[in-house]
Design a protein around this motif. Structure first.
Motif, PDB file in Angstrom:
ATOM      1  N   ALA A  30       0.830  -1.208   0.000  1.00  0.00           N
ATOM      2  CA  ALA A  30       0.000   0.000   0.000  1.00  0.00           C
ATOM      3  C   ALA A  30       0.865   1.259   0.000  1.00  0.00           C
ATOM      4  O   ALA A  30       0.562   2.240  -0.684  1.00  0.00           O
ATOM      5  N   ALA A  31       1.971   1.223   0.764  1.00  0.00           N
ATOM      6  CA  ALA A  31       2.837   2.396   0.873  1.00  0.00           C
ATOM      7  C   ALA A  31       3.703   2.596  -0.367  1.00  0.00           C
ATOM      8  O   ALA A  31       3.862   3.724  -0.862  1.00  0.00           O
ATOM      9  N   LEU A  32       4.259   1.507  -0.893  1.00  0.00           N
ATOM     10  CA  LEU A  32       5.226   1.614  -1.983  1.00  0.00           C
ATOM     11  C   LEU A  32       4.579   1.696  -3.356  1.00  0.00           C
ATOM     12  O   LEU A  32       5.112   2.351  -4.269  1.00  0.00           O
ATOM     13  N   LEU A  33       3.435   1.020  -3.512  1.00  0.00           N
ATOM     14  CA  LEU A  33       2.793   0.949  -4.821  1.00  0.00           C
ATOM     15  C   LEU A  33       1.458   1.683  -4.877  1.00  0.00           C
ATOM     16  O   LEU A  33       0.811   1.711  -5.933  1.00  0.00           O
ATOM     17  N   SER A  34       1.074   2.272  -3.749  1.00  0.00           N
ATOM     18  CA  SER A  34      -0.210   3.000  -3.670  1.00  0.00           C
ATOM     19  C   SER A  34      -1.382   2.134  -4.141  1.00  0.00           C
ATOM     20  O   SER A  34      -2.293   2.613  -4.828  1.00  0.00           O
ATOM     21  N   GLU A  35      -1.351   0.848  -3.778  1.00  0.00           N
ATOM     22  CA  GLU A  35      -2.415  -0.051  -4.206  1.00  0.00           C
ATOM     23  C   GLU A  35      -3.687   0.195  -3.404  1.00  0.00           C
ATOM     24  O   GLU A  35      -3.638   0.454  -2.192  1.00  0.00           O
TER      25      GLU A  35
END
Length: 237
Positions: free
Chosen positions: A213-218
């Motif tokens: 969620a943090a790195l890929l903004s999923e």
């Protein structure tokens, strides 16, 4: 006595409440009660995390703390025997206001070493220094060590941490998700609970999702797909 805020980042549920309460007593009055404290339970239940949190809390009291594991302690003992410095070995560990020794299972089938270290732990406790031990196996399975401490230390306490049941798993999952700022669907929660068998596996699953969620903004749908792929891999840890 137990205060849920004593150990930040750790969560108390029914399966670990006794160990948490005992650990809280030690943090509030090191060397005064529950000494030595021996925490035991299956792998992944948070014993090492609890010991580290206790050490962090006690370090704020300007106490001299030694944290090690049984293997490191045995290596130090062997070196001391080989070099004729056993008195220095004893003096080093007896100087500690608080001694933490993790992974005592390493001492299984080492009867002489259990006796030697049992003497060290008992003497430290009798001097008013706090000793905190942990193992995966029940304390009584390390019989020489257990029986020696039991015979010499009036305030010796054994505290178990059990694998959480379904209700505890659900509570832990919710609290850990909140810590990481994750919102889980009912389906995602059910998948994780079905797959993860210990608190460490719960945290591993959630940490994986938090990183994505943090790195890929999923978004949540993408995280749900990522979770399915993770669980299909067969090991969340």
């Amino acid at each position: 006595m137990f205060n849920i805020h004593t150990f930040p980042g750790l969560h108390c549920v029914r399966s670990n409440r006794f160990a948490f309460a005992a650990a809280t007593g030690v943090v509030h009055q090191p060397g005064k009660m529950y000494n030595p404290l021996w925490i035991y339970g299956p792998s992944g239940t948070g014993k090492t995390a609890l010991l580290r949190s206790m050490a962090a809390q006690l370090s704020d009291n300007h106490l001299q703390i030694i944290s090690t594991d049984a293997e490191g302690l045995v290596h130090d003992l062997i070196y001391a025997i080989q070099t004729g410095t056993t008195e220095d070995f004893r003096a080093h560990y007896l100087r500690a206001d608080v001694l933490f020794v993790d992974h005592l299972d390493y001492l299984r089938d080492k009867s002489f070493t259990q006796q030697t270290l049992g003497d060290l732990f008992a003497e430290s406790a009798q001097l008013g220094h706090q000793v905190v031990l942990s193992s995966t196996r029940p304390a009584a399975e390390l019989r020489n060590l257990h029986d020696l401490i039991l015979a010499r230390c009036e305030w010796f306490l054994r505290a178990d941490i059990q694998l959480p049941d379904f209700a505890d798993q659900m509570t832990l999952l919710s609290l850990m998700a909140q810590d990481l700022g994750l919102t889980l669907t009912t389906k995602m929660s059910a998948q994780i609970i079905t797959f993860a068998k210990s608190p460490s596996q719960l945290r591993s699953c959630l940490s994986h999702l938090s990183a994505r969620a943090a790195l890929l903004s999923e978004d949540q749908a993408e995280l749900a797909d990522a979770l399915e792929r993770l669980l299909m891999g067969g090991n969340p840890a």
